[in-house]
Scaffold this active site. Structure first.
Site, PDB file in Angstrom:
ATOM      1  N   HIS A   1       2.886  -6.985   4.605  1.00  0.00           N
ATOM      2  CA  HIS A   1       1.518  -6.521   4.818  1.00  0.00           C
ATOM      3  C   HIS A   1       1.060  -6.797   6.246  1.00  0.00           C
ATOM      4  O   HIS A   1       1.717  -7.512   7.000  1.00  0.00           O
ATOM      5  CB  HIS A   1       0.557  -7.234   3.855  1.00  0.00           C
ATOM      6  CG  HIS A   1       0.678  -6.799   2.430  1.00  0.00           C
ATOM      7  ND1 HIS A   1      -0.211  -5.935   1.833  1.00  0.00           N
ATOM      8  CD2 HIS A   1       1.603  -7.114   1.482  1.00  0.00           C
ATOM      9  CE1 HIS A   1       0.154  -5.728   0.579  1.00  0.00           C
ATOM     10  NE2 HIS A   1       1.248  -6.441   0.340  1.00  0.00           N
TER      11      HIS A   1
ATOM     12  N   GLU B   1       1.614 -11.620   5.900  1.00  0.00           N
ATOM     13  CA  GLU B   1       0.560 -10.869   6.600  1.00  0.00           C
ATOM     14  C   GLU B   1       0.870 -10.923   8.086  1.00  0.00           C
ATOM     15  O   GLU B   1       0.633 -11.923   8.765  1.00  0.00           O
ATOM     16  CB  GLU B   1      -0.811 -11.473   6.309  1.00  0.00           C
ATOM     17  CG  GLU B   1      -1.273 -11.345   4.868  1.00  0.00           C
ATOM     18  CD  GLU B   1      -1.893  -9.990   4.566  1.00  0.00           C
ATOM     19  OE1 GLU B   1      -1.820  -9.080   5.414  1.00  0.00           O
ATOM     20  OE2 GLU B   1      -2.460  -9.833   3.459  1.00  0.00           O
TER      21      GLU B   1
ATOM     22  N   HIS C   1       0.834  -1.208   0.000  1.00  0.00           N
ATOM     23  CA  HIS C   1       0.000   0.000   0.000  1.00  0.00           C
ATOM     24  C   HIS C   1       0.869   1.259   0.000  1.00  0.00           C
ATOM     25  O   HIS C   1       1.951   1.258  -0.542  1.00  0.00           O
ATOM     26  CB  HIS C   1      -0.991  -0.053   1.164  1.00  0.00           C
ATOM     27  CG  HIS C   1      -1.755  -1.341   1.208  1.00  0.00           C
ATOM     28  ND1 HIS C   1      -2.810  -1.620   0.365  1.00  0.00           N
ATOM     29  CD2 HIS C   1      -1.563  -2.468   1.948  1.00  0.00           C
ATOM     30  CE1 HIS C   1      -3.265  -2.839   0.602  1.00  0.00           C
ATOM     31  NE2 HIS C   1      -2.522  -3.382   1.555  1.00  0.00           N
TER      32      HIS C   1
ATOM     33  N   GLU D   1      -2.193   0.177   7.906  1.00  0.00           N
ATOM     34  CA  GLU D   1      -1.323  -0.889   7.407  1.00  0.00           C
ATOM     35  C   GLU D   1      -0.118  -0.328   6.662  1.00  0.00           C
ATOM     36  O   GLU D   1       1.005  -0.841   6.800  1.00  0.00           O
ATOM     37  CB  GLU D   1      -2.109  -1.816   6.474  1.00  0.00           C
ATOM     38  CG  GLU D   1      -1.276  -2.938   5.880  1.00  0.00           C
ATOM     39  CD  GLU D   1      -2.035  -3.795   4.891  1.00  0.00           C
ATOM     40  OE1 GLU D   1      -1.429  -4.757   4.366  1.00  0.00           O
ATOM     41  OE2 GLU D   1      -3.227  -3.506   4.624  1.00  0.00           O
TER      42      GLU D   1
END
Length: 287
Positions: free
Chosen positions: A78, A144, A9, A23
């Site tokens: 992430h 993640e 992102h 995040e």
């Protein structure tokens, strides 16, 4: 080894949100730590990042740059979000790959080291058709690192020492997977201490107790606050998670005050050693 490091992102794309966290910020912080450790501690490693600040980068830009650079590995960082109840760590390779593929073998090593340090529940190794896994020509992994909308996971994410541990877990995995070599006179060793004693006799009794439980140990004489102590060392390890396992072994046989020290070998000056202790004050002492 050429690593393309991708903090997920960024810019107008915040990624997942929760508990006052974004995040994009957590991912960037972890990724920068990974880059800094690699460049400071390892030789023959190049790192290129999709972003180093809070900027917007498209998925196509990320994979195109990695492919054009001919990276050896694509690592995307992430955090997760779902319903506020889900929590833990998971990682992904592309769903077209077999469990015996080179990418899966790299992932197995990464998963082992990351989960050893991240203090998150383990949700397992998964596969998906994510763009960064599908469009990269090199092996690629997406991690993640917790659920940002889960209260306990988010509390960890706020802790800079946790983000450093997560980065170190990724580093340990990269080191093993790609046989990375540390720079000369660089790196740290994690030493497990099973007690410090004023008399050598008591230290020897501790060693006998350890040996009766199958654990080798030896005595290291050291100066603490101007006094000589007999410290019992029960192992020296390259990876912190191995030191933590030994510490847990000691606790299981009744040595509840065991602790770990870091010997910062790469920062050593002549005749002095810097020591950092978990759960104990920082101090310096001569050899």
């Amino acid at each position: 080894m050429k690593l393309y490091l991708d903090p997920g992102h960024g810019g107008s794309d915040t990624g997942a949100t929760g508990n006052g966290l974004l995040e994009k910020d957590v991912a960037l912080d972890i990724a920068l730590r990974i880059r800094n450790i690699l460049l400071n501690e390892y030789q023959n490693v190049e790192v290129r990042m999709s972003r180093t600040t809070d900027t917007t980068v498209s998925l196509r830009q990320r994979t195109n740059e990695a492919n054009q650079w001919n990276a050896d590995y694509f690592l995307s960082i992430h955090c997760n979000a779902f319903n506020g109840e889900a929590r833990g760590y998971e990682d992904y390779i592309h769903n077209s790959l077999s469990d015996s593929s080179q990418t899966a073998q790299y992932r197995d090593v990464m998963h082992k080291h990351i989960t050893a340090l991240n203090r998150l529940s383990n949700r397992g190794k998964k596969k998906a058709n994510f763009h960064v896994l599908r469009e990269t020509r090199m092996s690629a992994l997406l991690t993640e690192n917790g659920f940002i909308d889960h209260r306990q996971d988010a509390a960890l994410m706020r802790d800079s020492s946790w983000r450093q541990d997560v980065a170190r877990g990724h580093i340990n995995g990269l080191e093993e997977a790609f046989n990375l070599q540390m720079k000369q006179d660089s790196g740290s060793m994690y030493k497990v201490i099973a007690g410090s004693f004023k008399t050598k006799e008591n230290a020897e009794k501790q060693i006998a107790h350890l040996e009766s439980n199958g654990i080798d140990a030896f005595i290291v004489r050291t100066m603490i606050n101007g006094e000589e102590w007999y410290r019992v060392q029960a192992g020296s390890f390259k990876y912190r998670e191995n030191a933590e396992r030994r510490k847990n072994q000691l606790e299981q046989i009744g040595i509840s005050d065991a602790f770990i020290i870091i010997d910062n070998m790469g920062q050593r000056r002549p005749r002095r050693m810097d020591i950092q202790l978990w759960g104990r004050p920082f101090y310096r002492h001569p050899f």
